[in-house]
Design an enzyme around this catalytic site. Structure first.
Site, PDB file in Angstrom:
ATOM      1  N   ARG A 138       0.811  -1.238   0.000  1.00  0.00           N
ATOM      2  CA  ARG A 138       0.000   0.000   0.000  1.00  0.00           C
ATOM      3  C   ARG A 138       0.833   1.271   0.000  1.00  0.00           C
ATOM      4  NH1 ARG A 138      -3.345  -2.999   3.694  1.00  0.00           N
ATOM      5  NH2 ARG A 138      -4.926  -4.041   2.460  1.00  0.00           N
TER       6      ARG A 138
ATOM      7  N   LYS B 133       1.585  11.261 -11.264  1.00  0.00           N
ATOM      8  CA  LYS B 133       0.709  10.354 -12.029  1.00  0.00           C
ATOM      9  C   LYS B 133       1.516   9.114 -12.359  1.00  0.00           C
ATOM     10  CE  LYS B 133      -2.701  13.212 -14.345  1.00  0.00           C
ATOM     11  NZ  LYS B 133      -3.181  13.689 -15.655  1.00  0.00           N
TER      12      LYS B 133
ATOM     13  N   GLU C  97       6.012  18.170 -25.356  1.00  0.00           N
ATOM     14  CA  GLU C  97       5.429  18.482 -24.030  1.00  0.00           C
ATOM     15  C   GLU C  97       5.929  19.842 -23.533  1.00  0.00           C
ATOM     16  OE1 GLU C  97       2.976  16.745 -22.912  1.00  0.00           O
ATOM     17  OE2 GLU C  97       3.344  14.586 -22.879  1.00  0.00           O
TER      18      GLU C  97
ATOM     19  N   LYS D  23       4.765  22.965 -14.262  1.00  0.00           N
ATOM     20  CA  LYS D  23       4.074  21.729 -13.879  1.00  0.00           C
ATOM     21  C   LYS D  23       3.865  21.697 -12.365  1.00  0.00           C
ATOM     22  CE  LYS D  23       2.945  17.163 -14.428  1.00  0.00           C
ATOM     23  NZ  LYS D  23       3.102  15.917 -15.115  1.00  0.00           N
TER      24      LYS D  23
ATOM     25  N   GLU E  54      -6.472  16.521 -10.285  1.00  0.00           N
ATOM     26  CA  GLU E  54      -7.088  16.835 -11.569  1.00  0.00           C
ATOM     27  C   GLU E  54      -8.599  17.028 -11.496  1.00  0.00           C
ATOM     28  OE1 GLU E  54      -5.091  15.057 -14.985  1.00  0.00           O
ATOM     29  OE2 GLU E  54      -7.027  14.944 -15.976  1.00  0.00           O
TER      30      GLU E  54
ATOM     31  N   ARG F 245      -5.476  21.039 -13.726  1.00  0.00           N
ATOM     32  CA  ARG F 245      -4.474  20.059 -14.137  1.00  0.00           C
ATOM     33  C   ARG F 245      -4.841  19.403 -15.471  1.00  0.00           C
ATOM     34  NH1 ARG F 245      -0.968  15.627 -10.626  1.00  0.00           N
ATOM     35  NH2 ARG F 245       0.187  14.876 -12.443  1.00  0.00           N
TER      36      ARG F 245
ATOM     37  N   ASN G 161      -3.392  18.075 -20.365  1.00  0.00           N
ATOM     38  CA  ASN G 161      -3.786  17.036 -21.319  1.00  0.00           C
ATOM     39  C   ASN G 161      -4.124  17.591 -22.691  1.00  0.00           C
ATOM     40  OD1 ASN G 161      -3.934  14.169 -20.604  1.00  0.00           O
ATOM     41  ND2 ASN G 161      -4.848  15.003 -18.752  1.00  0.00           N
TER      42      ASN G 161
ATOM     43  N   HIS H  81      -3.933  15.416 -25.746  1.00  0.00           N
ATOM     44  CA  HIS H  81      -3.720  14.034 -25.303  1.00  0.00           C
ATOM     45  C   HIS H  81      -4.889  13.103 -25.630  1.00  0.00           C
ATOM     46  CE1 HIS H  81      -0.280  15.784 -23.389  1.00  0.00           C
ATOM     47  NE2 HIS H  81       0.053  14.679 -22.748  1.00  0.00           N
TER      48      HIS H  81
ATOM     49  N   HIS I 118      -3.645  10.029 -27.305  1.00  0.00           N
ATOM     50  CA  HIS I 118      -3.782   8.678 -26.734  1.00  0.00           C
ATOM     51  C   HIS I 118      -4.501   7.747 -27.714  1.00  0.00           C
ATOM     52  CE1 HIS I 118      -3.257  10.086 -22.271  1.00  0.00           C
ATOM     53  NE2 HIS I 118      -2.133  10.035 -22.935  1.00  0.00           N
TER      54      HIS I 118
ATOM     55  N   HIS J  70       4.965   8.867 -27.546  1.00  0.00           N
ATOM     56  CA  HIS J  70       3.947   9.653 -26.842  1.00  0.00           C
ATOM     57  C   HIS J  70       3.983  11.124 -27.287  1.00  0.00           C
ATOM     58  CE1 HIS J  70       1.288  10.979 -23.652  1.00  0.00           C
ATOM     59  NE2 HIS J  70       2.195  11.867 -23.292  1.00  0.00           N
TER      60      HIS J  70
HETATM   61  P1  NAD Z   1      10.323   6.033 -22.728  1.00  0.00           P
HETATM   62  O1  NAD Z   1      10.321   5.897 -21.283  1.00  0.00           O
HETATM   63  O2  NAD Z   1       9.876   4.886 -23.549  1.00  0.00           O
HETATM   64  O3  NAD Z   1      11.802   6.444 -23.187  1.00  0.00           O
HETATM   65  C1  NAD Z   1      12.069   6.656 -24.539  1.00  0.00           C
HETATM   66  C2  NAD Z   1      13.269   5.821 -25.027  1.00  0.00           C
HETATM   67  O4  NAD Z   1      14.474   6.432 -24.581  1.00  0.00           O
HETATM   68  C3  NAD Z   1      13.311   4.411 -24.480  1.00  0.00           C
HETATM   69  O5  NAD Z   1      13.770   3.552 -25.495  1.00  0.00           O
HETATM   70  C4  NAD Z   1      14.323   4.499 -23.357  1.00  0.00           C
HETATM   71  O6  NAD Z   1      14.932   3.279 -23.059  1.00  0.00           O
HETATM   72  C5  NAD Z   1      15.300   5.467 -23.936  1.00  0.00           C
HETATM   73  N1  NAD Z   1      16.108   6.229 -22.983  1.00  0.00           N
HETATM   74  C6  NAD Z   1      15.741   6.713 -21.798  1.00  0.00           C
HETATM   75  N2  NAD Z   1      16.696   7.500 -21.308  1.00  0.00           N
HETATM   76  C7  NAD Z   1      17.715   7.484 -22.192  1.00  0.00           C
HETATM   77  C8  NAD Z   1      18.964   8.130 -22.238  1.00  0.00           C
HETATM   78  N3  NAD Z   1      19.351   8.999 -21.321  1.00  0.00           N
HETATM   79  N4  NAD Z   1      19.787   7.864 -23.295  1.00  0.00           N
HETATM   80  C9  NAD Z   1      19.373   7.016 -24.294  1.00  0.00           C
HETATM   81  N5  NAD Z   1      18.173   6.410 -24.311  1.00  0.00           N
HETATM   82  C10 NAD Z   1      17.350   6.652 -23.267  1.00  0.00           C
HETATM   83  O7  NAD Z   1       9.450   7.279 -23.205  1.00  0.00           O
HETATM   84  P2  NAD Z   1       9.267   8.745 -22.620  1.00  0.00           P
HETATM   85  O8  NAD Z   1       9.026   9.595 -23.794  1.00  0.00           O
HETATM   86  O9  NAD Z   1      10.340   9.101 -21.672  1.00  0.00           O
HETATM   87  O10 NAD Z   1       7.943   8.621 -21.764  1.00  0.00           O
HETATM   88  C11 NAD Z   1       6.708   8.327 -22.373  1.00  0.00           C
HETATM   89  C12 NAD Z   1       5.771   7.780 -21.339  1.00  0.00           C
HETATM   90  O11 NAD Z   1       5.542   8.766 -20.338  1.00  0.00           O
HETATM   91  C13 NAD Z   1       4.414   7.401 -21.899  1.00  0.00           C
HETATM   92  O12 NAD Z   1       4.046   6.145 -21.415  1.00  0.00           O
HETATM   93  C14 NAD Z   1       3.492   8.466 -21.344  1.00  0.00           C
HETATM   94  O13 NAD Z   1       2.193   8.011 -21.146  1.00  0.00           O
HETATM   95  C15 NAD Z   1       4.161   8.800 -20.046  1.00  0.00           C
HETATM   96  N6  NAD Z   1       3.834  10.126 -19.528  1.00  0.00           N
HETATM   97  C16 NAD Z   1       3.463  10.208 -18.236  1.00  0.00           C
HETATM   98  C17 NAD Z   1       3.199  11.444 -17.688  1.00  0.00           C
HETATM   99  C18 NAD Z   1       2.861  11.544 -16.238  1.00  0.00           C
HETATM  100  O14 NAD Z   1       2.462  12.624 -15.797  1.00  0.00           O
HETATM  101  N7  NAD Z   1       3.047  10.508 -15.459  1.00  0.00           N
HETATM  102  C19 NAD Z   1       3.306  12.609 -18.455  1.00  0.00           C
HETATM  103  C20 NAD Z   1       3.694  12.476 -19.788  1.00  0.00           C
HETATM  104  C21 NAD Z   1       3.963  11.229 -20.314  1.00  0.00           C
HETATM  105  N1  GLY Z   2       0.965  14.813 -17.877  1.00  0.00           N
HETATM  106  C1  GLY Z   2      -0.292  15.213 -17.355  1.00  0.00           C
HETATM  107  C2  GLY Z   2      -0.312  15.409 -15.891  1.00  0.00           C
HETATM  108  O1  GLY Z   2       0.651  15.163 -15.189  1.00  0.00           O
HETATM  109  O2  GLY Z   2      -1.295  15.805 -15.366  1.00  0.00           O
END
Ligand code: NAD
Ligand code: GLY
Length: 359
Positions: free
Chosen positions: A118, A140, A182, A224, A234, A238, A242, A245, A249, A262
Protein backbone atom coordinates in the site's frame (compact mmCIF):
# COMPACT_ATOMS: atom_id res chain seq x y z
CA UNK A 1 22.07 23.34 -9.55
CA UNK A 2 18.50 24.70 -9.28
CA UNK A 3 16.08 23.31 -6.73
CA UNK A 4 12.34 23.70 -7.22
CA UNK A 5 9.73 22.47 -4.78
CA UNK A 6 6.44 20.72 -5.39
CA UNK A 7 4.69 22.21 -2.36
CA UNK A 8 2.22 19.61 -1.14
CA UNK A 9 2.53 20.12 2.63
CA UNK A 10 3.84 16.95 4.31
CA UNK A 11 4.24 15.34 0.86
CA UNK A 12 6.33 18.22 -0.56
CA UNK A 13 9.43 17.25 -2.51
CA UNK A 14 12.35 18.82 -4.33
CA UNK A 15 13.13 18.76 -8.04
CA UNK A 16 16.90 19.09 -8.50
CA UNK A 17 17.97 20.28 -11.96
CA UNK A 18 21.56 20.59 -13.13
CA UNK A 19 24.65 19.10 -14.73
CA UNK A 20 26.32 15.91 -13.52
CA UNK A 21 23.77 15.35 -10.75
CA UNK A 22 23.86 11.57 -11.15
CA UNK A 23 27.39 11.67 -9.76
CA UNK A 24 26.30 13.45 -6.55
CA UNK A 25 25.66 10.73 -3.98
CA UNK A 26 24.09 12.94 -1.33
CA UNK A 27 21.25 14.11 -3.58
CA UNK A 28 20.10 10.52 -3.75
CA UNK A 29 21.05 9.13 -0.35
CA UNK A 30 19.64 12.20 1.41
CA UNK A 31 16.18 10.94 0.44
CA UNK A 32 16.65 7.28 1.40
CA UNK A 33 15.34 6.33 4.84
CA UNK A 34 15.76 2.55 4.52
CA UNK A 35 18.41 -0.14 4.12
CA UNK A 36 16.48 -1.84 1.32
CA UNK A 37 16.46 -0.29 -2.14
CA UNK A 38 15.17 -1.54 -5.47
CA UNK A 39 16.33 0.24 -8.62
CA UNK A 40 13.92 -0.17 -11.55
CA UNK A 41 15.27 0.56 -15.01
CA UNK A 42 15.28 -0.95 -18.50
CA UNK A 43 17.66 -2.80 -20.79
CA UNK A 44 18.64 0.41 -22.67
CA UNK A 45 19.23 2.69 -19.69
CA UNK A 46 20.90 0.09 -17.46
CA UNK A 47 24.18 -0.13 -19.43
CA UNK A 48 24.33 3.66 -19.63
CA UNK A 49 23.57 4.82 -16.08
CA UNK A 50 22.85 2.00 -13.63
CA UNK A 51 26.43 1.69 -12.35
CA UNK A 52 26.67 5.45 -11.78
CA UNK A 53 23.65 5.20 -9.50
CA UNK A 54 24.66 1.93 -7.81
CA UNK A 55 28.11 3.24 -6.87
CA UNK A 56 26.44 5.54 -4.31
CA UNK A 57 24.55 2.68 -2.69
CA UNK A 58 27.30 0.33 -1.44
CA UNK A 59 26.06 0.65 2.13
CA UNK A 60 22.56 -0.61 1.30
CA UNK A 61 20.85 -3.85 0.35
CA UNK A 62 20.21 -3.06 -3.32
CA UNK A 63 18.23 -5.10 -5.82
CA UNK A 64 17.73 -4.20 -9.47
CA UNK A 65 14.86 -4.89 -11.86
CA UNK A 66 15.76 -4.44 -15.51
CA UNK A 67 12.61 -4.39 -17.63
CA UNK A 68 12.18 -4.68 -21.40
CA UNK A 69 12.30 -1.35 -23.19
CA UNK A 70 9.24 0.14 -24.83
CA UNK A 71 5.75 1.55 -24.46
CA UNK A 72 4.35 -1.90 -25.30
CA UNK A 73 5.88 -3.18 -22.04
CA UNK A 74 4.12 -0.56 -19.91
CA UNK A 75 1.84 -3.26 -18.55
CA UNK A 76 0.66 -4.88 -15.35
CA UNK A 77 2.86 -7.88 -16.27
CA UNK A 78 5.96 -5.67 -16.12
CA UNK A 79 4.87 -4.12 -12.83
CA UNK A 80 4.34 -7.63 -11.50
CA UNK A 81 8.04 -8.36 -12.13
CA UNK A 82 8.82 -5.53 -9.69
CA UNK A 83 6.47 -7.06 -7.11
CA UNK A 84 8.11 -10.47 -7.68
CA UNK A 85 11.51 -9.01 -6.81
CA UNK A 86 10.26 -7.07 -3.78
CA UNK A 87 8.50 -10.12 -2.37
CA UNK A 88 11.24 -12.62 -3.21
CA UNK A 89 13.68 -10.37 -1.32
CA UNK A 90 11.19 -9.85 1.52
CA UNK A 91 11.43 -6.08 1.24
CA UNK A 92 9.63 -4.18 3.99
CA UNK A 93 7.24 -1.31 3.86
CA UNK A 94 10.04 1.21 4.51
CA UNK A 95 11.95 0.14 1.38
CA UNK A 96 12.75 2.71 -1.33
CA UNK A 97 12.20 2.32 -5.07
CA UNK A 98 14.35 4.30 -7.48
CA UNK A 99 12.92 4.70 -11.00
CA UNK A 100 15.80 5.27 -13.42
CA UNK A 101 14.62 5.86 -16.98
CA UNK A 102 12.10 7.61 -19.20
CA UNK A 103 8.41 8.10 -18.60
CA UNK A 104 7.59 4.43 -19.08
CA UNK A 105 9.90 3.37 -16.25
CA UNK A 106 8.87 6.35 -14.08
CA UNK A 107 5.15 5.62 -14.48
CA UNK A 108 5.57 1.88 -13.78
CA UNK A 109 8.06 2.35 -10.95
CA UNK A 110 5.78 4.88 -9.31
CA UNK A 111 2.78 2.60 -9.69
CA UNK A 112 4.66 -0.34 -8.17
CA UNK A 113 5.73 1.91 -5.29
CA UNK A 114 2.11 3.06 -4.80
CA UNK A 115 0.84 -0.53 -4.61
CA UNK A 116 3.55 -2.52 -2.81
CA UNK A 117 2.33 -2.95 0.77
CA UNK A 118 0.00 0.00 0.00
CA UNK A 119 2.87 2.38 -0.57
CA UNK A 120 6.64 2.62 -0.29
CA UNK A 121 8.96 5.59 -0.90
CA UNK A 122 10.19 6.29 -4.38
CA UNK A 123 12.61 8.58 -6.15
CA UNK A 124 12.41 9.63 -9.78
CA UNK A 125 15.59 9.86 -11.86
CA UNK A 126 14.16 10.79 -15.28
CA UNK A 127 16.51 10.22 -18.21
CA UNK A 128 14.50 11.44 -21.23
CA UNK A 129 13.58 15.02 -21.99
CA UNK A 130 9.91 14.08 -21.82
CA UNK A 131 10.30 12.55 -18.37
CA UNK A 132 12.40 15.50 -17.16
CA UNK A 133 9.86 18.13 -18.22
CA UNK A 134 6.65 16.28 -17.44
CA UNK A 135 6.15 12.70 -16.33
CA UNK A 136 8.55 12.57 -13.35
CA UNK A 137 6.79 15.51 -11.67
CA UNK A 138 3.30 15.40 -10.22
CA UNK A 139 2.72 11.82 -9.17
CA UNK A 140 0.71 10.35 -12.03
CA UNK A 141 1.71 6.71 -12.18
CA UNK A 142 0.32 3.71 -14.01
CA UNK A 143 0.25 1.37 -16.97
CA UNK A 144 -1.55 0.95 -20.28
CA UNK A 145 -4.36 -1.48 -21.03
CA UNK A 146 -4.84 -2.88 -24.55
CA UNK A 147 -8.11 -0.95 -24.66
CA UNK A 148 -6.81 2.35 -23.33
CA UNK A 149 -3.63 4.28 -22.63
CA UNK A 150 -2.74 4.95 -18.95
CA UNK A 151 -6.15 3.69 -17.87
CA UNK A 152 -4.85 1.78 -14.83
CA UNK A 153 -2.97 3.85 -12.28
CA UNK A 154 -2.71 5.93 -9.13
CA UNK A 155 -1.72 9.39 -7.97
CA UNK A 156 1.41 8.84 -5.90
CA UNK A 157 4.08 11.47 -5.32
CA UNK A 158 7.81 10.71 -5.20
CA UNK A 159 10.20 11.81 -2.43
CA UNK A 160 12.49 13.62 -4.90
CA UNK A 161 13.11 14.14 -8.61
CA UNK A 162 16.73 14.27 -9.74
CA UNK A 163 17.17 15.75 -13.22
CA UNK A 164 20.68 15.45 -14.63
CA UNK A 165 20.66 17.32 -17.94
CA UNK A 166 23.83 15.53 -19.07
CA UNK A 167 22.03 12.19 -19.47
CA UNK A 168 20.25 13.73 -22.47
CA UNK A 169 23.58 13.48 -24.36
CA UNK A 170 22.82 9.82 -25.09
CA UNK A 171 19.18 10.38 -26.06
CA UNK A 172 18.52 10.13 -29.80
CA UNK A 173 17.02 12.99 -31.79
CA UNK A 174 13.64 11.34 -32.32
CA UNK A 175 13.14 10.95 -28.55
CA UNK A 176 14.47 14.42 -27.88
CA UNK A 177 12.01 16.00 -30.33
CA UNK A 178 9.15 14.00 -28.83
CA UNK A 179 10.04 15.53 -25.45
CA UNK A 180 9.89 19.00 -26.96
CA UNK A 181 6.20 18.43 -27.77
CA UNK A 182 5.43 18.48 -24.03
CA UNK A 183 7.63 21.58 -23.58
CA UNK A 184 5.64 23.40 -26.29
CA UNK A 185 2.46 22.34 -24.47
CA UNK A 186 3.34 24.53 -21.46
CA UNK A 187 3.57 27.59 -23.70
CA UNK A 188 0.28 26.76 -25.35
CA UNK A 189 -1.80 26.16 -22.24
CA UNK A 190 -0.87 29.22 -20.20
CA UNK A 191 2.32 30.98 -21.19
CA UNK A 192 2.47 33.06 -24.40
CA UNK A 193 5.93 34.53 -23.51
CA UNK A 194 7.32 30.99 -23.17
CA UNK A 195 5.78 30.01 -26.51
CA UNK A 196 7.48 33.08 -28.04
CA UNK A 197 10.75 32.10 -26.36
CA UNK A 198 10.40 28.66 -27.96
CA UNK A 199 9.77 30.20 -31.38
CA UNK A 200 13.04 32.12 -30.97
CA UNK A 201 15.07 29.31 -29.43
CA UNK A 202 13.84 26.13 -31.12
CA UNK A 203 16.96 25.92 -33.29
CA UNK A 204 19.23 26.24 -30.23
CA UNK A 205 17.26 23.49 -28.49
CA UNK A 206 17.53 21.24 -31.53
CA UNK A 207 21.28 21.92 -31.63
CA UNK A 208 21.28 20.69 -28.00
CA UNK A 209 22.44 23.98 -26.52
CA UNK A 210 22.70 23.09 -22.80
CA UNK A 211 21.78 26.55 -21.56
CA UNK A 212 18.61 26.59 -23.63
CA UNK A 213 17.73 23.01 -22.66
CA UNK A 214 18.27 23.70 -18.95
CA UNK A 215 16.10 26.81 -19.16
CA UNK A 216 13.34 24.87 -20.94
CA UNK A 217 13.44 22.09 -18.33
CA UNK A 218 13.39 24.51 -15.38
CA UNK A 219 10.57 26.54 -16.85
CA UNK A 220 8.53 23.43 -17.66
CA UNK A 221 9.05 21.90 -14.20
CA UNK A 222 8.14 25.17 -12.50
CA UNK A 223 4.91 25.37 -14.50
CA UNK A 224 4.07 21.73 -13.88
CA UNK A 225 4.78 22.04 -10.15
CA UNK A 226 2.50 25.09 -9.87
CA UNK A 227 -0.33 23.31 -11.67
CA UNK A 228 0.05 20.15 -9.59
CA UNK A 229 0.06 22.16 -6.36
CA UNK A 230 -3.11 23.97 -7.48
CA UNK A 231 -4.93 20.76 -8.47
CA UNK A 232 -3.13 17.56 -7.48
CA UNK A 233 -5.93 15.15 -8.36
CA UNK A 234 -7.09 16.83 -11.57
CA UNK A 235 -10.41 18.25 -10.52
CA UNK A 236 -9.82 21.30 -12.73
CA UNK A 237 -6.77 23.12 -14.07
CA UNK A 238 -4.47 20.06 -14.14
CA UNK A 239 -6.56 18.69 -16.99
CA UNK A 240 -5.13 21.44 -19.23
CA UNK A 241 -1.85 19.48 -19.16
CA UNK A 242 -3.79 17.04 -21.32
CA UNK A 243 -3.98 19.38 -24.30
CA UNK A 244 -3.80 17.20 -27.42
CA UNK A 245 -3.72 14.03 -25.30
CA UNK A 246 -7.25 12.73 -26.00
CA UNK A 247 -6.43 12.66 -29.71
CA UNK A 248 -2.84 11.60 -28.96
CA UNK A 249 -3.78 8.68 -26.73
CA UNK A 250 -6.20 7.47 -29.44
CA UNK A 251 -3.30 7.51 -31.93
CA UNK A 252 -0.98 5.64 -29.54
CA UNK A 253 -3.57 2.99 -28.69
CA UNK A 254 -5.03 2.70 -32.20
CA UNK A 255 -1.70 2.45 -33.99
CA UNK A 256 -0.24 0.03 -31.43
CA UNK A 257 1.82 1.19 -28.45
CA UNK A 258 5.28 2.32 -29.53
CA UNK A 259 4.43 3.01 -33.18
CA UNK A 260 4.06 6.72 -32.50
CA UNK A 261 6.07 8.00 -29.53
CA UNK A 262 3.95 9.65 -26.84
CA UNK A 263 5.28 13.13 -27.68
CA UNK A 264 4.79 12.55 -31.40
CA UNK A 265 1.15 11.57 -30.86
CA UNK A 266 0.65 14.58 -28.57
CA UNK A 267 2.02 16.94 -31.25
CA UNK A 268 -0.49 15.65 -33.82
CA UNK A 269 -3.21 15.64 -31.17
CA UNK A 270 -2.46 19.27 -30.34
CA UNK A 271 -2.79 20.26 -34.00
CA UNK A 272 -6.16 18.47 -34.09
CA UNK A 273 -7.20 20.26 -30.89
CA UNK A 274 -6.15 23.57 -32.49
CA UNK A 275 -8.23 22.76 -35.58
CA UNK A 276 -11.23 21.91 -33.39
CA UNK A 277 -10.74 25.09 -31.33
CA UNK A 278 -10.79 27.12 -34.54
CA UNK A 279 -13.90 25.28 -35.75
CA UNK A 280 -15.64 26.15 -32.47
CA UNK A 281 -14.80 29.84 -33.00
CA UNK A 282 -12.26 30.01 -30.16
CA UNK A 283 -8.83 30.16 -31.81
CA UNK A 284 -7.91 32.41 -34.71
CA UNK A 285 -6.36 31.23 -37.96
CA UNK A 286 -3.04 32.91 -37.31
CA UNK A 287 -2.56 31.11 -33.98
CA UNK A 288 -3.41 27.75 -35.58
CA UNK A 289 -0.72 28.45 -38.18
CA UNK A 290 1.87 29.41 -35.54
CA UNK A 291 1.19 26.21 -33.58
CA UNK A 292 1.56 23.94 -36.60
CA UNK A 293 4.65 25.87 -37.75
CA UNK A 294 6.43 25.40 -34.40
CA UNK A 295 5.77 21.65 -34.34
CA UNK A 296 7.04 21.41 -37.94
CA UNK A 297 10.22 23.34 -37.10
CA UNK A 298 10.72 20.94 -34.17
CA UNK A 299 10.73 18.12 -36.70
CA UNK A 300 7.50 16.60 -35.43
CA UNK A 301 4.86 15.15 -37.74
CA UNK A 302 1.65 17.15 -37.86
CA UNK A 303 -0.40 14.88 -40.15
CA UNK A 304 -2.93 12.54 -38.60
CA UNK A 305 -2.34 8.82 -39.34
CA UNK A 306 -4.26 7.75 -42.46
CA UNK A 307 -4.67 4.23 -41.06
CA UNK A 308 -7.15 5.33 -38.36
CA UNK A 309 -10.69 5.87 -39.61
CA UNK A 310 -12.81 8.64 -38.10
CA UNK A 311 -15.02 6.00 -36.45
CA UNK A 312 -12.03 4.23 -34.90
CA UNK A 313 -10.65 7.55 -33.68
CA UNK A 314 -13.90 8.52 -31.98
CA UNK A 315 -14.29 5.06 -30.49
CA UNK A 316 -10.78 5.26 -29.03
CA UNK A 317 -11.37 8.79 -27.72
CA UNK A 318 -14.40 7.57 -25.82
CA UNK A 319 -11.99 5.76 -23.46
CA UNK A 320 -10.36 8.72 -21.70
CA UNK A 321 -10.03 9.79 -18.10
CA UNK A 322 -11.45 13.24 -18.78
CA UNK A 323 -14.74 11.88 -20.10
CA UNK A 324 -17.81 12.20 -17.89
CA UNK A 325 -20.80 9.87 -18.22
CA UNK A 326 -19.28 8.55 -21.44
CA UNK A 327 -19.20 12.02 -23.12
CA UNK A 328 -15.96 12.93 -24.88
CA UNK A 329 -14.30 16.02 -23.36
CA UNK A 330 -11.32 17.77 -24.88
CA UNK A 331 -9.02 20.63 -23.87
CA UNK A 332 -9.36 23.47 -26.39
CA UNK A 333 -7.40 26.68 -26.93
CA UNK A 334 -8.87 30.17 -26.83
CA UNK A 335 -5.49 31.61 -27.82
CA UNK A 336 -1.83 30.64 -27.64
CA UNK A 337 -1.26 30.71 -23.88
CA UNK A 338 -4.90 30.14 -22.91
CA UNK A 339 -6.42 26.67 -22.64
CA UNK A 340 -9.99 25.83 -21.69
CA UNK A 341 -10.97 23.31 -19.05
CA UNK A 342 -12.31 19.98 -20.44
CA UNK A 343 -15.10 20.85 -22.84
CA UNK A 344 -17.88 18.56 -24.07
CA UNK A 345 -17.56 18.08 -27.80
CA UNK A 346 -20.45 17.28 -30.10
CA UNK A 347 -19.77 14.39 -32.43
CA UNK A 348 -20.45 16.51 -35.51
CA UNK A 349 -17.60 19.00 -34.84
CA UNK A 350 -15.28 16.18 -33.83
CA UNK A 351 -16.07 14.28 -37.02
CA UNK A 352 -15.53 17.39 -39.13
CA UNK A 353 -12.11 17.96 -37.60
CA UNK A 354 -11.10 14.32 -37.97
CA UNK A 355 -12.41 14.12 -41.55
CA UNK A 356 -10.98 17.37 -42.86
CA UNK A 357 -7.64 17.52 -41.05
CA UNK A 358 -4.68 16.51 -43.23
CA UNK A 359 -3.76 12.81 -43.21
P1 NAD B 1 10.32 6.03 -22.73
O1 NAD B 1 10.32 5.90 -21.28
O2 NAD B 1 9.88 4.89 -23.55
O3 NAD B 1 11.80 6.44 -23.19
C1 NAD B 1 12.07 6.66 -24.54
C2 NAD B 1 13.27 5.82 -25.03
O4 NAD B 1 14.47 6.43 -24.58
C3 NAD B 1 13.31 4.41 -24.48
O5 NAD B 1 13.77 3.55 -25.50
C4 NAD B 1 14.32 4.50 -23.36
O6 NAD B 1 14.93 3.28 -23.06
C5 NAD B 1 15.30 5.47 -23.94
N1 NAD B 1 16.11 6.23 -22.98
C6 NAD B 1 15.74 6.71 -21.80
N2 NAD B 1 16.70 7.50 -21.31
C7 NAD B 1 17.71 7.48 -22.19
C8 NAD B 1 18.96 8.13 -22.24
N3 NAD B 1 19.35 9.00 -21.32
N4 NAD B 1 19.79 7.86 -23.29
C9 NAD B 1 19.37 7.02 -24.29
N5 NAD B 1 18.17 6.41 -24.31
C10 NAD B 1 17.35 6.65 -23.27
O7 NAD B 1 9.45 7.28 -23.21
P2 NAD B 1 9.27 8.74 -22.62
O8 NAD B 1 9.03 9.60 -23.79
O9 NAD B 1 10.34 9.10 -21.67
O10 NAD B 1 7.94 8.62 -21.76
C11 NAD B 1 6.71 8.33 -22.37
C12 NAD B 1 5.77 7.78 -21.34
O11 NAD B 1 5.54 8.77 -20.34
C13 NAD B 1 4.41 7.40 -21.90
O12 NAD B 1 4.05 6.15 -21.42
C14 NAD B 1 3.49 8.47 -21.34
O13 NAD B 1 2.19 8.01 -21.15
C15 NAD B 1 4.16 8.80 -20.05
N6 NAD B 1 3.83 10.13 -19.53
C16 NAD B 1 3.46 10.21 -18.24
C17 NAD B 1 3.20 11.44 -17.69
C18 NAD B 1 2.86 11.54 -16.24
O14 NAD B 1 2.46 12.62 -15.80
N7 NAD B 1 3.05 10.51 -15.46
C19 NAD B 1 3.31 12.61 -18.46
C20 NAD B 1 3.69 12.48 -19.79
C21 NAD B 1 3.96 11.23 -20.31
N1 GLY C 1 0.96 14.81 -17.88
C1 GLY C 1 -0.29 15.21 -17.36
C2 GLY C 1 -0.31 15.41 -15.89
O1 GLY C 1 0.65 15.16 -15.19
O2 GLY C 1 -1.29 15.81 -15.37
Amino acid sequence: MKTLTVALNERSYPIYIGKDLLKQADLLTGHIKSKQIVVVTNETVAPLYLQTVLQHLNEYHVETVILHDGEQFKTLDSVNLIFDKLLACKFSRNATLIALGGGVIGDMGGFAAACYQRGISFIQIPTTLLAQVDSSVGGKTGVNHVLGKNMIGAFYQPQAVIIDVDVLDTLDDRQFKAGLAEVIKYGLIRDLPFFEWLEKNIDALLMRDKTAITYAIEHSCRTKAEIVVADEHEGGVRATLNLGHTFGHAIETGMGYGTYLHGEAVAIGTCLAANLSHRKGLLNDEDVGRIIALFKRTGLLVKSPAELSTEQFIDLMSVDKKNVDGEIRVILLEAIGKATLPTNIDNFSLMQTLQTYER
